[in-house]
Enzyme design. Structure first.
Site, PDB file in Angstrom:
ATOM      1  N   HIS A 171     -25.277 -23.215  -7.809  1.00 44.81           N
ATOM      2  CA  HIS A 171     -26.680 -22.820  -8.243  1.00 44.81           C
ATOM      3  C   HIS A 171     -26.261 -21.650  -9.038  1.00 44.81           C
ATOM      4  CE1 HIS A 171     -26.073 -19.204  -5.811  1.00 44.81           C
ATOM      5  NE2 HIS A 171     -25.595 -19.972  -4.887  1.00 44.81           N
ATOM      6  N   GLU A 197     -24.909 -23.399   2.069  1.00 46.55           N
ATOM      7  CA  GLU A 197     -23.684 -22.337   2.102  1.00 46.55           C
ATOM      8  C   GLU A 197     -23.490 -22.012   3.635  1.00 46.55           C
ATOM      9  OE1 GLU A 197     -21.080 -20.899   1.273  1.00 46.55           O
ATOM     10  OE2 GLU A 197     -21.936 -19.962  -0.548  1.00 46.55           O
TER      11      GLU A 197
END
Length: 212
Positions: free
Chosen positions: A8, A81
């Site tokens: 990202h 994550e």
């Protein structure tokens, strides 16, 4: 089958070295710019499917790619994550002060270390590695023969890199994971093979290297 694995774009917490984990932090202005540049860089590439972690920093990055191409975006929570439990939301310096023993185990690469509980329940690195690689391989096997763009997080990219190079989980992370970087793999006999790592030529200025 080809996999384009993307981290990202930058968030405000990346920039100040504050650990995000499962906390849902959006892109900052630089991250939004990176996402646009990423989308442009991938515009002419053959991509059959775009998949993202469900956290908004990944979704925003992936959506920029999907929108430019006029493609739908698929969400896969397995690409999240690592959950850092009580570490989340803290600066690295604050983690060391508040949780000295747990911080030391983390820095020593104790892959089975239990993290303190916070808003979320932490994962050991071994647990996280199993989740992330299962998600990547599952998507790859479900879309055999296709090219998939997956937008995820620094930790997820680390897991893919370790799997492809057969690196022990306990070894230090001596490779960079850049925001909005393009990282290419293919699947060969059910195994990840690394083709290229850390493509950032599409980004100016240089992107920020950070853990999550």
């Amino acid at each position: 089958m080809k996999i384009i694995l993307i981290r990202h774009g930058e968030t405000a917490w990346n920039a100040e070295r504050r650990l995000q984990g499962h906390l849902d932090i959006p892109l900052n202005a630089e991250g939004e710019r990176q996402a646009r540049l990423l989308a442009g860089a991938l515009a002419a590439e053959p991509i059959d499917l775009i998949v993202s972690s469900d956290l908004q920093r990944a979704r925003q990055t992936a959506q920029a790619v999907a929108t430019l191409r006029g493609m739908p975006l698929q969400i896969e929570p397995g690409l999240r994550e690592r959950c850092y439990g009580g570490f989340e939301g803290l600066l690295y310096s604050e983690i060391e002060q508040r949780f000295p023993a747990e911080f030391a185990a983390w820095q020593a690469r104790d892959v089975d270390a239990i993290l303190p509980t916070g808003k979320n329940c932490g994962e050991s690195f071994r647990q996280f590695y199993a989740r992330a690689t299962t998600a990547i391989l599952g998507l790859a096997q479900a879309h055999a023969g296709q090219t998939i763009a997956m937008v995820a997080h620094g930790g997820v990219l680390e897991c893919a890199y370790r799997m492809a190079l057969d690196l022990p989980l306990e070894t230090p992370r001596d490779f960079k994971v850049f925001n909005a970087s393009i990282n290419r793999f293919h699947l060969e006999e059910g195994r990840l093979v690394l083709d290229s790592w850390g493509e950032v030529a599409h980004l100016q200025p240089a992107v920020l290297d950070e853990l999550n």
